[in-house]
Design a protein around this motif. Structure first.
Motif, PDB file in Angstrom:
ATOM      1  N   GLY A   1      -9.085 -10.995  -8.824  1.00  0.00           N
ATOM      2  CA  GLY A   1      -7.981 -11.767  -8.283  1.00  0.00           C
ATOM      3  C   GLY A   1      -7.457 -11.082  -7.053  1.00  0.00           C
ATOM      4  O   GLY A   1      -8.011 -10.069  -6.606  1.00  0.00           O
ATOM      5  N   GLU A   2      -6.382 -11.617  -6.468  1.00  0.00           N
ATOM      6  CA  GLU A   2      -5.821 -11.013  -5.272  1.00  0.00           C
ATOM      7  C   GLU A   2      -5.326  -9.599  -5.583  1.00  0.00           C
ATOM      8  O   GLU A   2      -4.462  -9.405  -6.429  1.00  0.00           O
ATOM      9  CB  GLU A   2      -4.666 -11.860  -4.738  1.00  0.00           C
ATOM     10  N   GLY A   3      -5.897  -8.615  -4.913  1.00  0.00           N
ATOM     11  CA  GLY A   3      -5.521  -7.229  -5.148  1.00  0.00           C
ATOM     12  C   GLY A   3      -6.146  -6.609  -6.389  1.00  0.00           C
ATOM     13  O   GLY A   3      -5.844  -5.472  -6.732  1.00  0.00           O
TER      14      GLY A   3
ATOM     15  N   PRO B   1      -2.894  -4.773 -12.533  1.00  0.00           N
ATOM     16  CA  PRO B   1      -4.077  -3.968 -12.827  1.00  0.00           C
ATOM     17  C   PRO B   1      -4.963  -3.779 -11.592  1.00  0.00           C
ATOM     18  O   PRO B   1      -5.214  -4.731 -10.850  1.00  0.00           O
ATOM     19  CB  PRO B   1      -4.800  -4.792 -13.906  1.00  0.00           C
ATOM     20  N   ALA B   2      -5.397  -2.544 -11.357  1.00  0.00           N
ATOM     21  CA  ALA B   2      -6.284  -2.289 -10.225  1.00  0.00           C
ATOM     22  C   ALA B   2      -7.657  -2.899 -10.468  1.00  0.00           C
ATOM     23  O   ALA B   2      -8.315  -3.384  -9.531  1.00  0.00           O
ATOM     24  CB  ALA B   2      -6.404  -0.784  -9.993  1.00  0.00           C
TER      25      ALA B   2
ATOM     26  N   GLY C   1      -2.622  -1.496   1.891  1.00  0.00           N
ATOM     27  CA  GLY C   1      -2.768  -1.686   3.323  1.00  0.00           C
ATOM     28  C   GLY C   1      -1.470  -1.606   4.113  1.00  0.00           C
ATOM     29  O   GLY C   1      -0.374  -1.410   3.586  1.00  0.00           O
ATOM     30  N   ARG C   2      -1.626  -1.793   5.437  1.00  0.00           N
ATOM     31  CA  ARG C   2      -0.518  -1.579   6.368  1.00  0.00           C
ATOM     32  C   ARG C   2       0.630  -2.556   6.131  1.00  0.00           C
ATOM     33  O   ARG C   2       1.800  -2.155   6.096  1.00  0.00           O
ATOM     34  CB  ARG C   2      -1.028  -1.703   7.807  1.00  0.00           C
TER      35      ARG C   2
ATOM     36  N   GLY D   1      -5.689   1.933   3.418  1.00  0.00           N
ATOM     37  CA  GLY D   1      -5.643   0.835   2.474  1.00  0.00           C
ATOM     38  C   GLY D   1      -6.450  -0.378   2.882  1.00  0.00           C
ATOM     39  O   GLY D   1      -7.216  -0.377   3.855  1.00  0.00           O
ATOM     40  N   SER D   2      -6.278  -1.420   2.120  1.00  0.00           N
ATOM     41  CA  SER D   2      -7.046  -2.647   2.248  1.00  0.00           C
ATOM     42  C   SER D   2      -6.811  -3.332   3.591  1.00  0.00           C
ATOM     43  O   SER D   2      -5.714  -3.295   4.142  1.00  0.00           O
ATOM     44  CB  SER D   2      -6.669  -3.612   1.117  1.00  0.00           C
ATOM     45  N   GLY D   3      -7.847  -3.991   4.077  1.00  0.00           N
ATOM     46  CA  GLY D   3      -7.723  -4.780   5.297  1.00  0.00           C
ATOM     47  C   GLY D   3      -7.691  -6.276   5.023  1.00  0.00           C
ATOM     48  O   GLY D   3      -7.907  -7.079   5.938  1.00  0.00           O
TER      49      GLY D   3
END
Length: 382
Positions: free
Chosen positions: A191-193, A184-185, A306-307, A76-78
């Motif tokens: 925006g954030e995420g 929404p992906a 992410g983690r 996932g995202s960092g």
């Protein structure tokens, strides 16, 4: 022995037998392959069209190389730090250089092993790929050593379907349930995420029927058929049944005469996430250059967040679904993928079952029984 080759602009470790030729990019460890399928060779994987160009400043290596199946640790995202640690997108394992460890060959098996030390003194990971004579599959093992803690992780196979809409049948072991992303992906405003693009699927919904997923205009989309309509990008996630000895995911492409499949232990890789992109992403580096791809990501995590978000309380683990693994010094992550030939009237996979210790049977939706040489017990933890 020459095992380092150039594959679409990246130096890659390569081994082959009569059924499969694999390539593992030295940078990021992204695995791609050619499979012998009847009288032709099939490469089902996506390669980022910018992968041969020079790497741009500020872009993680995974986004530059982007191909096939990278192993993601953490998955996932960092963007968010975890306990003061920042990881690149999908972790160091999908971005940094893998070192050669060993190559072994016998009459029946070929094996190549690579190794990587993790940042923050978090241990190391060994990547071993096995090819078995007579088996049209790849046996993929990651051994995590000297790492202790909670984390997301997963495999990230990205498939490419340059075909007309609804020409591919996508199937998996019946999940417990499924979910779209809580926000929404992709959206015209970042925006954030949220990344720049267009999503059709309604966010924050539980998906109980993959053939009838609600869209933002109250229409429905069938996620058992691909490619999806042009102009959209989506992320959805399905919870695997951990009571199963193993689970499958598959993509049948009758027009091209092949069925791609992958097998996992659902107690280790607890969910299947789809990243779908068919001209709907406008963020860099995609820039609307990604068409007709489906990533069938076998992972444990809270979507692609992410983690930190996977380990913390989230709407899925609060319902009892596993979004992280707790590793105590050692763990193996085993994975199998392969290709078989199919007829042009094949309608998809109903199930994949163990026939015996060296054979699985793929059951088609029209009653076809296709035996495939495969050591399914490879998936079990030692």
């Amino acid at each position: 022995m020459g095992i380092l080759k150039n594959k679409f602009g990246q130096p890659s470790y390569s081994i082959k037998n009569e059924q499969v030729e694999i390539f593992i990019s030295a940078q990021g460890g992204h695995l791609t392959a050619n499979f012998k399928c009847g009288n032709k060779w099939i490469d089902p994987f996506f390669y980022a069209p910018w992968g041969k160009d020079g790497k741009k400043e500020g872009v993680d290596w995974i986004l530059h190389i982007l191909r096939g199946d990278p192993f993601c640790f953490p998955f996932g995202s960092g963007i968010e730090k975890y306990q003061g640690k920042r990881y690149p997108h999908h972790g160091k394992t999908a971005n940094s250089l893998w070192d050669f460890l060993e190559y072994k060959e016998s009459n029946l098996e070929k094996k190549i092993s690579l190794v990587m030390d993790l940042d923050y003194h978090e241990g190391k990971i060994e990547k071993s790929i096995y090819l078995q004579q007579g088996h049209p599959v790849i046996y993929n093992k990651h051994i995590i050593k000297e790492f202790s803690g909670k984390t997301s992780l997963g495999h990230h196979p990205i498939l490419y379907f340059p075909l007309k809409e609804n020409s591919v049948f996508v199937d998996l072991t019946e999940p417990i349930t499924g979910f779209s992303t809580p926000i929404p992906a992709y959206h015209p405003r970042e925006g954030e995420g949220i990344e720049l693009g267009y999503s059709q699927i309604k966010s924050n919904q539980e998906i109980r029927d993959r053939k009838k997923v609600k869209c933002i205009d109250n229409s429905y989309i069938d996620l058992t058929r691909f490619p999806i309509p042009k102009g959209y990008a989506e992320i959805v996630m399905f919870i695997s049944n951990q009571r199963k000895d193993f689970c499958f995911s598959s993509a049948s492409v009758p027009e091209k005469g092949y069925c791609y499949f992958q097998l996992k232990d659902p107690k280790v890789l607890t969910s299947t996430m789809y990243w779908i992109s068919n001209g709907g992403q406008y963020n860099f580096p995609a820039d609307n250059k990604i068409d007709s791809i489906l990533a069938i990501e076998e992972m444990t995590g809270y979507f692609h967040y992410g983690r930190k978000k996977s380990v913390k309380k989230n709407p899925l683990n609060e319902r009892g679904f596993t979004t992280y693994l707790e590793i105590k010094n050692y763990m193996e992550i085993n994975f199998i993928n392969g290709i078989i030939p199919i007829k042009n009237n094949f309608k998809g996979v109903k199930d994949i079952v163990k026939k015996n210790s060296s054979c699985i049977t793929i059951i088609g939706k029209e009653g076809e029984l296709i035996d495939v040489p495969c050591h399914i017990d490879f998936l079990k933890q030692i």
